[in-house]
Scaffold this motif. Structure first.
Motif, short mmCIF file in Angstrom:
data_model
loop_
_atom_site.label_atom_id
_atom_site.label_comp_id
_atom_site.label_asym_id
_atom_site.label_seq_id
_atom_site.Cartn_x
_atom_site.Cartn_y
_atom_site.Cartn_z
N ILE A 119 79.01 48.37 12.18
CA ILE A 119 78.35 49.67 12.29
C ILE A 119 79.22 50.76 11.68
N ILE A 120 80.51 50.73 11.96
CA ILE A 120 81.43 51.74 11.42
C ILE A 120 81.48 51.66 9.91
N VAL A 121 81.57 50.45 9.36
CA VAL A 121 81.62 50.28 7.91
C VAL A 121 80.32 50.76 7.28
N GLN A 122 79.18 50.40 7.85
CA GLN A 122 77.89 50.85 7.33
C GLN A 122 77.76 52.37 7.43
N PHE A 123 78.21 52.93 8.56
CA PHE A 123 78.14 54.38 8.76
C PHE A 123 78.96 55.09 7.69
N LYS A 124 80.16 54.59 7.43
CA LYS A 124 81.01 55.20 6.41
C LYS A 124 80.37 55.10 5.03
N PHE A 125 79.73 53.98 4.74
CA PHE A 125 79.07 53.80 3.45
C PHE A 125 77.92 54.79 3.27
N VAL A 126 77.05 54.87 4.28
CA VAL A 126 75.90 55.78 4.20
C VAL A 126 76.39 57.23 4.17
N TRP A 127 77.39 57.55 5.01
CA TRP A 127 77.92 58.91 4.99
C TRP A 127 78.50 59.23 3.61
N GLY A 128 79.20 58.28 3.01
CA GLY A 128 79.75 58.49 1.67
C GLY A 128 78.66 58.79 0.65
N LEU A 129 77.54 58.08 0.75
CA LEU A 129 76.42 58.35 -0.14
C LEU A 129 75.86 59.76 0.07
N PHE A 130 75.64 60.12 1.34
CA PHE A 130 75.12 61.45 1.64
C PHE A 130 76.08 62.54 1.18
N PHE A 131 77.36 62.37 1.46
CA PHE A 131 78.36 63.37 1.10
C PHE A 131 78.47 63.51 -0.41
N THR A 132 78.56 62.40 -1.11
CA THR A 132 78.66 62.44 -2.56
C THR A 132 77.42 63.08 -3.18
N GLY A 133 76.27 62.68 -2.68
CA GLY A 133 75.02 63.27 -3.19
C GLY A 133 74.96 64.77 -2.96
N SER A 134 75.38 65.21 -1.78
CA SER A 134 75.32 66.65 -1.50
C SER A 134 76.30 67.42 -2.36
N ILE A 135 77.48 66.88 -2.61
CA ILE A 135 78.46 67.54 -3.47
C ILE A 135 77.93 67.62 -4.90
N ILE A 136 77.32 66.55 -5.38
CA ILE A 136 76.76 66.56 -6.74
C ILE A 136 75.64 67.58 -6.86
N ILE A 137 74.75 67.60 -5.88
CA ILE A 137 73.65 68.57 -5.91
C ILE A 137 74.19 70.00 -5.86
N TYR A 138 75.15 70.24 -4.97
CA TYR A 138 75.77 71.57 -4.86
C TYR A 138 76.40 71.98 -6.19
N THR A 139 77.11 71.05 -6.82
CA THR A 139 77.78 71.34 -8.08
C THR A 139 76.77 71.68 -9.18
N ILE A 140 75.72 70.91 -9.27
CA ILE A 140 74.70 71.16 -10.31
C ILE A 140 74.04 72.52 -10.09
N ILE A 141 73.66 72.80 -8.85
CA ILE A 141 73.01 74.08 -8.57
C ILE A 141 73.96 75.24 -8.86
N ASN A 142 75.21 75.10 -8.46
CA ASN A 142 76.17 76.17 -8.72
C ASN A 142 76.47 76.34 -10.20
N MET A 143 76.47 75.25 -10.96
CA MET A 143 76.65 75.37 -12.41
C MET A 143 75.48 76.16 -13.01
N LEU A 144 74.28 75.87 -12.54
CA LEU A 144 73.11 76.61 -13.04
C LEU A 144 73.16 78.09 -12.66
N LEU A 145 73.80 78.38 -11.53
CA LEU A 145 73.94 79.77 -11.08
C LEU A 145 75.16 80.46 -11.68
N GLY A 146 75.96 79.72 -12.46
CA GLY A 146 77.10 80.31 -13.13
C GLY A 146 78.40 80.28 -12.35
N LYS A 147 78.44 79.59 -11.23
CA LYS A 147 79.68 79.50 -10.46
C LYS A 147 80.53 78.34 -10.99
N THR A 148 81.83 78.51 -10.90
CA THR A 148 82.72 77.49 -11.45
C THR A 148 83.64 76.84 -10.41
#
Length: 152
Positions: free
Chosen positions: A7-36
């Motif tokens: 359960i811990i290993v699966q939780f870390k895997f799914v959390w890693g996916l969610f975290f990575t996805g959110s960082i990528i989405i945040y980065t893309i949106i901020n690039m479009l808004l001109g933030k660096t």
């Protein structure tokens, strides 16, 4: 103990996916808004939010509750809980102005599109891996039945 480790290993895997996805989405949106750049506190906010979303995911789709509920209803419940968590989190962290209808509309449309995209990717992943496993099982059964006939 083994079950807890799984359960811990699966939780870390799914959390890693969610975290990575959110960082990528945040980065893309901020690039479009001109933030660096991104504030360090924002990373910790993402950690807290994505851990909460992962916990919700395991409550709904894990083996803890809602075991007998049809997948469609699980997806609906999960979406609603995730949407409310994101909305409350975004409001508390002052990422969006929830009193502005256009901001709320864009947030809702974005959540729906992202949720559908993630759900579709998970569906395709599980379908492809399930089909591969089914092919391997069918091959194994054919080989096993061939061995039994050959041994007779």
């Amino acid at each position: 103990m083994k079950k807890y480790m799984e359960i811990i290993v699966q939780f870390k895997f799914v959390w890693g996916l969610f975290f990575t996805g959110s960082i990528i989405i945040y980065t893309i949106i901020n690039m479009l808004l001109g933030k660096t750049s991104m504030d360090f506190i924002t990373v910790w906010q993402f950690i807290l939010l994505t851990i909460t979303l992962t916990f919700i995911y395991y409550l709904i789709f894990g083996e803890f509750i809602l075991k007998t509920l049809h997948v469609r209803y699980k997806v609906l419940v999960h979406f609603l809980l995730s949407y409310m968590t994101l909305l409350i989190g975004a409001h508390l962290l002052k990422w969006i102005d929830t009193s502005n209808v256009s901001h709320l509309g864009l947030f809702t449309i974005g959540c729906i599109i992202l949720y559908l995209a993630v759900s579709l990717s998970f569906f395709m992943y599980y379908k492809s891996t399930g089909e591969q496993l089914n092919k391997k099982l069918a091959l194994y059964k054919r080989q096993k039945s061939g061995e039994e006939k050959h041994n007779d």
